[in-house]
Write a protein that holds these residues in place. Structure first.
Motif, mmCIF file in Angstrom:
data_model
loop_
_atom_site.group_PDB
_atom_site.id
_atom_site.type_symbol
_atom_site.label_atom_id
_atom_site.label_comp_id
_atom_site.label_asym_id
_atom_site.label_seq_id
_atom_site.Cartn_x
_atom_site.Cartn_y
_atom_site.Cartn_z
ATOM 1 N N SER A 190 0.831 -1.204 0.000
ATOM 2 C CA SER A 190 0.000 0.000 0.000
ATOM 3 C C SER A 190 0.871 1.262 0.000
ATOM 4 O O SER A 190 0.504 2.266 -0.607
ATOM 5 C CB SER A 190 -0.952 0.002 1.198
ATOM 6 O OG SER A 190 -0.229 -0.030 2.404
ATOM 7 N N ARG A 208 1.988 1.713 -3.596
ATOM 8 C CA ARG A 208 0.853 2.178 -4.392
ATOM 9 C C ARG A 208 0.591 3.661 -4.136
ATOM 10 O O ARG A 208 0.365 4.434 -5.070
ATOM 11 C CB ARG A 208 -0.387 1.345 -4.079
ATOM 12 C CG ARG A 208 -1.536 1.571 -5.027
ATOM 13 C CD ARG A 208 -2.678 0.593 -4.782
ATOM 14 N NE ARG A 208 -2.285 -0.798 -4.906
ATOM 15 C CZ ARG A 208 -2.133 -1.445 -6.054
ATOM 16 N NH1 ARG A 208 -2.334 -0.822 -7.178
ATOM 17 N NH2 ARG A 208 -1.791 -2.715 -6.081
ATOM 18 N N ARG A 259 0.747 6.680 -6.834
ATOM 19 C CA ARG A 259 -0.397 7.582 -7.027
ATOM 20 C C ARG A 259 0.041 9.033 -6.920
ATOM 21 O O ARG A 259 -0.388 9.879 -7.700
ATOM 22 C CB ARG A 259 -1.502 7.295 -6.003
ATOM 23 C CG ARG A 259 -2.349 6.112 -6.362
ATOM 24 C CD ARG A 259 -3.632 6.066 -5.550
ATOM 25 N NE ARG A 259 -3.412 6.135 -4.126
ATOM 26 C CZ ARG A 259 -3.417 5.094 -3.296
ATOM 27 N NH1 ARG A 259 -3.635 3.879 -3.774
ATOM 28 N NH2 ARG A 259 -3.222 5.248 -2.025
ATOM 29 N N VAL A 296 -2.706 1.016 -10.745
ATOM 30 C CA VAL A 296 -2.337 1.782 -9.555
ATOM 31 C C VAL A 296 -3.548 2.526 -9.016
ATOM 32 O O VAL A 296 -3.781 2.575 -7.813
ATOM 33 C CB VAL A 296 -1.206 2.795 -9.885
ATOM 34 C CG1 VAL A 296 -0.930 3.718 -8.728
ATOM 35 C CG2 VAL A 296 0.046 2.056 -10.311
#
Length: 96
Positions: free
Chosen positions: A3, A6, A10, A73
């Motif tokens: 996470s 990710r 982002r 993503v």
């Protein structure tokens, strides 16, 4: 992908321009080839689904990601971001 990784991707995607658009014709072999080449060169790309497309952004993202062996993503509205680590030239160093 974690996470944390990710979230990092982002945050990087905010400044990206959309380089491909999925239109009425959908996702074809030519688009898959172009997206695959772009992912190899850039690792992180942003795409958009046009309003006249028969696809949702989620559907297009999943189909293209599967065909290019990349990861989705993020999907927001009509845009989505894909990531694929380059084998030759790694331009993005992900946090652990």
């Amino acid at each position: 992908m974690t996470s944390k990784q990710r979230a990092y991707l982002r945050s990087m995607a905010h400044s990206l321009d959309t380089i491909f658009q999925v239109g009425k014709g959908g996702v074809g072999e030519n688009m898959i080839k172009q997206v695959s080449d772009a992912l190899e060169a850039r690792e992180l790309i942003k795409l958009r689904v046009l309003e006249n497309s028969d696809y949702t952004a989620r559907e297009a993202a999943e189909e293209i990601a599967e065909a290019t062996d990349s990861e989705v993503v993020q999907v927001i509205g009509t845009k989505f971001v894909l990531y694929k680590e380059s084998k030759d030239k790694k331009t993005i160093v992900l946090p652990k």
